[in-house]
Write an enzyme that holds these catalytic residues in place. Structure first.
Site, PDB file in Angstrom:
ATOM      1  N   LYS A  16       5.759   9.726  14.910  1.00 61.06           N
ATOM      2  CA  LYS A  16       7.201  10.256  14.028  1.00 61.06           C
ATOM      3  C   LYS A  16       7.904  11.549  14.333  1.00 61.06           C
ATOM      4  O   LYS A  16       8.973  11.404  14.685  1.00 61.06           O
ATOM      5  CB  LYS A  16       7.047  10.047  12.410  1.00 61.06           C
ATOM      6  CG  LYS A  16       6.655   8.647  12.018  1.00 61.06           C
ATOM      7  CD  LYS A  16       6.875   8.469  10.445  1.00 61.06           C
ATOM      8  CE  LYS A  16       6.109   9.759   9.903  1.00 61.06           C
ATOM      9  NZ  LYS A  16       4.672   9.945   9.977  1.00 61.06           N
ATOM     10  N   ARG A  89       6.983   8.600   0.828  1.00 60.29           N
ATOM     11  CA  ARG A  89       5.732   7.866   1.272  1.00 60.29           C
ATOM     12  C   ARG A  89       5.346   6.910   0.322  1.00 60.29           C
ATOM     13  O   ARG A  89       4.373   6.177   0.503  1.00 60.29           O
ATOM     14  CB  ARG A  89       4.403   9.112   1.250  1.00 60.29           C
ATOM     15  CG  ARG A  89       4.646  10.152   2.224  1.00 60.29           C
ATOM     16  CD  ARG A  89       3.424  10.789   2.114  1.00 60.29           C
ATOM     17  NE  ARG A  89       3.472  12.156   3.087  1.00 60.29           N
ATOM     18  CZ  ARG A  89       2.804  12.070   4.360  1.00 60.29           C
ATOM     19  NH1 ARG A  89       2.132  11.041   4.864  1.00 60.29           N
ATOM     20  NH2 ARG A  89       3.025  12.951   5.310  1.00 60.29           N
ATOM     21  N   ARG A 128      -5.858  15.080  18.405  1.00 60.81           N
ATOM     22  CA  ARG A 128      -4.476  15.930  18.219  1.00 60.81           C
ATOM     23  C   ARG A 128      -4.751  17.483  18.090  1.00 60.81           C
ATOM     24  O   ARG A 128      -5.658  17.900  17.366  1.00 60.81           O
ATOM     25  CB  ARG A 128      -3.597  15.456  17.102  1.00 60.81           C
ATOM     26  CG  ARG A 128      -2.236  16.050  16.999  1.00 60.81           C
ATOM     27  CD  ARG A 128      -1.036  15.423  16.280  1.00 60.81           C
ATOM     28  NE  ARG A 128      -1.957  15.213  14.781  1.00 60.81           N
ATOM     29  CZ  ARG A 128      -1.351  14.336  13.937  1.00 60.81           C
ATOM     30  NH1 ARG A 128      -0.136  13.642  14.116  1.00 60.81           N
ATOM     31  NH2 ARG A 128      -1.858  14.351  12.592  1.00 60.81           N
ATOM     32  N   ARG A 163      -5.984  20.812  13.131  1.00 65.85           N
ATOM     33  CA  ARG A 163      -5.915  20.604  11.508  1.00 65.85           C
ATOM     34  C   ARG A 163      -7.098  20.135  11.077  1.00 65.85           C
ATOM     35  O   ARG A 163      -7.731  19.244  11.462  1.00 65.85           O
ATOM     36  CB  ARG A 163      -4.529  19.868  11.292  1.00 65.85           C
ATOM     37  CG  ARG A 163      -3.167  20.688  11.433  1.00 65.85           C
ATOM     38  CD  ARG A 163      -1.889  19.772  11.319  1.00 65.85           C
ATOM     39  NE  ARG A 163      -2.040  18.642  10.216  1.00 65.85           N
ATOM     40  CZ  ARG A 163      -1.478  17.665  10.060  1.00 65.85           C
ATOM     41  NH1 ARG A 163      -0.337  17.653  10.933  1.00 65.85           N
ATOM     42  NH2 ARG A 163      -1.668  16.795   8.951  1.00 65.85           N
ATOM     43  N   ARG A 174      -7.428   9.413   4.216  1.00 71.31           N
ATOM     44  CA  ARG A 174      -5.802   9.510   4.062  1.00 71.31           C
ATOM     45  C   ARG A 174      -5.096   8.190   4.395  1.00 71.31           C
ATOM     46  O   ARG A 174      -4.321   7.629   3.442  1.00 71.31           O
ATOM     47  CB  ARG A 174      -4.997  10.632   5.327  1.00 71.31           C
ATOM     48  CG  ARG A 174      -3.766  10.831   4.879  1.00 71.31           C
ATOM     49  CD  ARG A 174      -3.557  12.032   5.648  1.00 71.31           C
ATOM     50  NE  ARG A 174      -3.367  11.815   7.270  1.00 71.31           N
ATOM     51  CZ  ARG A 174      -4.329  12.546   8.042  1.00 71.31           C
ATOM     52  NH1 ARG A 174      -5.205  13.310   7.385  1.00 71.31           N
ATOM     53  NH2 ARG A 174      -4.485  12.415   9.170  1.00 71.31           N
TER      54      ARG A 174
END
Length: 219
Positions: A16, A89, A128, A163, A174
């Site tokens: 996104k 969300r 990532r 992260r 998550r």
């Protein structure tokens, strides 16, 4: 004040953010990412930022009231149409956003889902790496988009960071929360004439082509 809020939906790692940057440039939109808003609060060490930091470090999602308050405050400062990346969300957030926009003479524009299988998402997220310079914001991946020099941003030379919520364990936690709230949210939008779904398990260029076509339509 007349303002249109476009919404880009998708799971963590769906791409996104990458697509949103291209869309805002192409269609002159303001990019509003709740992740960026929250991380800005974390970096400033505000009370809400510290609370959000503890929640995100556990791989959990920040509560609706906190997120809504931050988002609505930002919307009141905007004068051009916006693109939400990662918001709403939950069903509660979507309903609150609808009520807020209506009360301010604003409206929801395009609502687009970037759809990617969960196993593909996990591989994307764990590999990532992000530029530590928030003003730069470049995104890399250890396998599919490595930086030229390991651990260093190609664009600005700042160190890259991994992260704390980009681990496999945090991702699974998550995604458990994400999936439990996403279906009601999807149900809120999917039967509307302004809703579209695009296949996100393709090259970024092909995904953007599909998104460009959608955003070229009248909402």
């Amino acid at each position: 004040m007349s303002l249109t809020a476009n919404i880009l939906l998708g799971a963590p790692g769906s791409g996104k953010g990458t697509q949103a940057k291209r869309l805002v440039e192409t269609f002159s939109l303001t990019h509003l990412s709740t992740g960026d808003i929250l991380r800005d609060a974390v970096s400033k060490g505000t009370e809400i930022g510290l609370r959000a930091k503890a929640i995100m470090a556990e791989g959990k999602l920040v509560d609706d009231d906190t997120v809504n308050g931050l988002v609505f405050a930002r919307l009141l400062d905007e004068t051009s149409d916006v693109l939400f990346d990662g918001y709403p969300r939950t069903l509660q957030q979507a309903q609150a956003l609808e009520d807020f926009l209506s009360s301010k003479g604003m409206k929801v524009g395009h609502v687009v889902l970037v759809d990617v299988p969960q196993e593909v998402l996990e591989a994307r997220v764990v590999g990532r790496r992000l530029c530590s310079n928030n003003a730069c914001g470049a995104i890399y991946h250890l396998e599919t988009k490595p930086s030229k020099q390991a651990g260093v941003c190609d664009v600005c030379g700042s160190p890259l960071k991994h992260r704390s919520d980009d681990t496999s364990e945090a991702f699974q936690s998550r995604m458990g929360e994400f999936n439990s709230t996403f279906q009601p949210l999807l149900g809120f939008y999917k039967h509307r004439p302004n809703f579209r779904s695009v296949d996100g398990n393709r090259s970024p260029e092909l995904v953007f082509e599909s998104l460009h076509h959608v955003f070229g339509e009248r909402a």
